[in-house]
Design an enzyme around this catalytic site. Structure first.
Site: not given
Ligand code: BGC
Length: 803
Positions: A354, A496
């Site tokens: 991304w 994350e």
């Protein structure tokens, strides 16, 4: 103003870092900033964009082509190498080239060494001076570039010169013994020469798909000498011996062409094309090739270079960041995008994340919209891979790869990090749960359309991509009947370290945007290509009304009424609120992975990278300054900035809230990341070094969208300047809706100059003063510099971010 990045002295510890720092490239080829005498141990690499290979069940990654610049120089038999090599003619007796100092004291001493990049012309230079045992001073200078005009070509000119008369031996050619992480990727290496014996070549095939790769080299040696061909299993080289006089340089040029069969061409054609290209290059000659290359670069800078007055360090770092983006920009192909580590090697599987849409796209939209279009068309071409992934997980529509390669299938594995203690693979949920990727893709597509006004991307597949992403979210989302709202459960957001959470604010907001984009894009498709529109609906199990319903009733966590804070995900506040230094103090190994099932950060509020704050940047118009300030102040001390994507976002939101000096250290950290080499190198036992294009794009964003405060929604361009104290002014070109502008933001004044070639006027607003700038017009707008609102961010302390 400086255009040169320079490093003096040789430090073996910095070989890998300099390989990244001094890279050259042209969007098709990336050549690491290593030295001529380096080999696989020094991570020499020639990366071909979009060429991947997989060996057995190891990770799929980019192919490192044979090294066409491999060169060893000897003076009176002694190696001129910062590492000390051995003439292969003597190798049998003394060990193999590159295996350290087999010559002992005979090796000349390195007395001066410099490596430099000329950013303006995208040329790498090197100069090393050696003192030989008999007291001669011998210098090697070289210059190289990846032609911006001929994408297959790397050209290098090397000169050697001695203070005394003597004999040079130059061993130069193509080395197929390359650095691989999960290789070897090339098999059946065949060497050859053309009929005249002038063009050397090495051809090999990738293991998985059998794609031929040929590197051909034509050399031009001034001063004659004796030539001998050296063919070995993995290399083909020429050995040139020539006598030279004191102070008279010997010069040779290498024209190296790299061709592949990526487009289906058979090996025969690939070989012919590469030899021809090397030969043609030699006919054109070094000076002409350099000139056309430099001219092309001049044009790149015309539409992108910016000047910062008052801050030389930031100036160079910004130019360097843009250089890094230019050398990896796919300006010729819509089949490749930009990997997270650019073309700097095989790290991160050469995969596209991304990063491209969210961190690099803005630079290209403002300076080279045709590249931005290519980047987004790559997502159109990889839609099938995204559909396969959605189907694999039992969902509808398109679930884009977290780590995308040439087909769009996901290269991300279920076990992406190895535990440093046991060496065992750890289950990670990047692949399965970072669903925001599909929304990021749709967002990027709409950005391109809104920014350029060019509908072609939507009509050429962009609308379909957005629609398929919306369908994916419709099938992934959950309708909570009790709360009468849609929710997105079991996801991993940008942070994350917290996997499989519910209602991550960023993800939900992005999904809402994706649904809106899909509906709007489909309306455009309906009016321009009704048949295609109908066909897409006919094959969809979901209707636009259902997508609209999900859009309208999707839950997006909102700022708390009292303190303005947005909870990163459901129950985030229940996690332990530990300080970052305390958390780091708990680490049992310097490379320990902080997230995952039992990472030290998992049970705490420490986040890896900007998450809520990224949302506040992307949707800045939706949130009050007090909300942005409150969340910046809350989340910043809790952010580890463990990703290079993080710091720039904190810089942007600090500037947005009138605290540019708070943003400045984050900006500098981002802008200098590949200059200093100070970034995380390991996650678990996974090496993640390389260049950082997302940070390079983030540096541009922080300067232009943050400090200059430029926002463009496709309708009106807005400037809300917030210059850091050190900056007197920033001046930059931008391309808005096909029109070219030069904008200068200084303290108290904005000057906007429209190109006479623009076709229409553009509406601008400078700190809420509205104006129109007609083609050819220059407008000066005084504005009240907001003064420093620094300190408004409350009690937050930047988390030790320095530059
Ligand atoms: C970050 C991701 C990023 C990836 C590639 C990871 O460390 O957490 O957000 O996409 O690196 O840059």
């Amino acid at each position: 103003m400086s255009w040169i990045v320079r490093e003096s002295g040789f430090d073996p510890e910095r070989i890998a870092h300099h390989g990244n720092k001094f890279m050259i490239g042209n969007g098709v080829l990336g050549y690491r900033g290593t030295l001529e005498e380096f080999g696989k141990s020094e991570l020499t690499a020639t990366i071909v964009a979009g060429l991947y290979d997989k060996v057995g069940d190891k990770w799929r990654e980019p192919v490192n082509a044979p090294n066409g610049l491999a060169t060893a120089v000897f003076w009176d038999g002694a190696p001129l190498s910062v590492l000390k090599a051995v003439d292969p003619a003597d190798a049998g007796a003394r060990g193999k080239a590159g295996e350290g100092d087999a010559r002992g004291d005979a090796s000349p001493e390195l007395v001066a060494h410099e490596q430099a990049l000329d950013l303006r012309r995208a040329v790498h230079r090197r100069r090393s001076v050696f003192r030989t045992a008999d007291g001669a001073e011998v210098a090697i200078t070289s210059e190289r570039f990846c032609s911006a005009v001929r994408p297959e070509l790397i050209v290098s000119r090397i000169a050697v010169e001695s203070s005394r008369e003597g004999e040079f031996t130059i061993v130069t050619g193509i080395d197929g013994d390359v650095w691989d992480i999960n290789g070897p990727h090339l098999e059946r290496i065949e060497s050859g020469t053309d009929a005249a014996g002038e063009v050397l070549s090495l051809t090999a095939w990738t293991q998985e798909l059998g794609i031929p790769v040929t590197v051909a080299e034509a050399a031009e040696v001034r001063g004659g000498g004796e030539h001998q061909l050296l063919r070995e299993d993995l290399s083909v080289r020429r050995r040139i011996q020539m006598r030279c006089r004191a102070g008279e340089p010997v010069e040779f040029v290498k024209y190296v062409a790299v061709w592949t069969g990526q487009d289906g061409a058979p090996a025969r054609d690939v070989r012919t094309a590469s030899a021809q290209s090397a030969r043609e290059a030699r006919q054109l000659g070094y000076d002409r090739l350099l000139q056309e290359h430099a001219d092309r670069w001049e044009r790149k800078w015309e539409t992108s270079d910016m000047t910062v007055e008052g801050d030389e360090e930031a100036q160079l770092a910004l130019r360097y960041s843009m250089y890094q983006l230019h050398i990896i920009a796919p300006d010729r192909s819509e089949r490749v995008s930009i990997p997270a580590r650019g073309l700097s090697g095989q790290v991160y599987k050469g995969a596209v994340f991304w990063d491209t849409e969210m961190f690099m796209l803005p630079f290209f939209l403002h300076t080279a919209p045709e590249v931005a279009r290519n980047l987004m068309m790559y997502r159109v071409h990889t839609l099938d891979g995204a559909k396969r992934k959605a189907a694999e997980y039992g969902y509808d529509g398109a679930f884009y790869a977290w780590e995308s390669q040439e087909t769009g299938d996901d290269a991300c594995t279920l076990f992406n990090v190895n535990d440093v203690f046991t060496g065992r693979p750890m289950r990670t949920y990047f692949r399965d749960k970072q669903v925001h990727i599909s929304a990021d893709v749709a967002y990027g597509i709409w950005q391109y359309y809104a920014f350029t006004g060019d509908e072609s991307l939507l009509l050429d597949g962009g609308a379909e991509v957005a629609w398929e992403c919306a369908k994916f979210f419709y099938s992934y989302g959950y309708f909570n009947p009790r709360k009468q709202r849609y929710e997105i459960l079991d996801v991993t957001g940008p942070d994350e370290y917290h996997e499989r959470v519910n209602n991550n604010a960023f993800t939900n907001r992005m999904v809402k945007e994706c649904l809106r984009v899909a509906l709007d894009a489909m309306e455009i498709l309906r009016s321009r290509n009704p048949e295609r529109y109908e066909a897409l609906l006919a094959e969809s199990a979901v209707s636009p009304e259902q997508i609209r319903d999900m859009h309208d009733r999707l839950y997006v966590p909102q700022p708390d009424a009292k303190d303005g804070l947005i909870e990163q995900f459901d129950r985030y506040y229940t996690l332990e609120d530990v300080s970052l230094p305390d958390l780091k103090g708990r680490m049992l190994h310097p490379h320990e992975y902080l997230g995952g099932g039992n990472g030290p950060a998992t049970t705490t509020q420490i986040l890896k990278q900007a998450d809520v704050v990224l949302m506040l940047h992307l949707f800045k118009g939706d949130y009050a300054p007090s909300v942005k300030q409150a969340n910046w102040a809350y989340y910043e001390p809790r952010t580890e900035h463990g990703s290079s994507l993080s710091a720039c976002i904190y810089a942007l939101v600090a500037a947005d809230t009138g605290s540019p000096d708070w943003g400045y250290p984050y900006f500098m950290r981002t802008a200098t990341i590949d200059l200093t080499g100070e970034s995380k190198q390991y996650v678990g036992d996974l090496y993640i070094g390389g260049t950082h294009p997302a940070a390079n794009g983030g540096a541009w964003m922080a300067a232009i969208q943050g400090f200059a405060g430029l926002r463009y929604d496709g309708n009106q361009a807005e400037l809300r300047p917030a210059l850091p104290s050190a900056w007197q002014a920033i001046e930059f070109p931008v391309c808005l809706r096909g029109g070219s502008y030069r904008i200068r933001v200084s303290r108290g004044e904005v000057v906007i100059k429209a190109s006479g070639e623009n076709s229409t006027a553009m509406r601008f607003s400078v700190r809420d003063q509205e104006l129109a700038v007609a083609p050819g017009q220059e407008v000066r707008v005084p504005y009240e510099a907001a003064g420093s609102l620094d300190g408004q961010l409350g009690s937050a302390r930047p988390s030790g971010v320095k530059h």
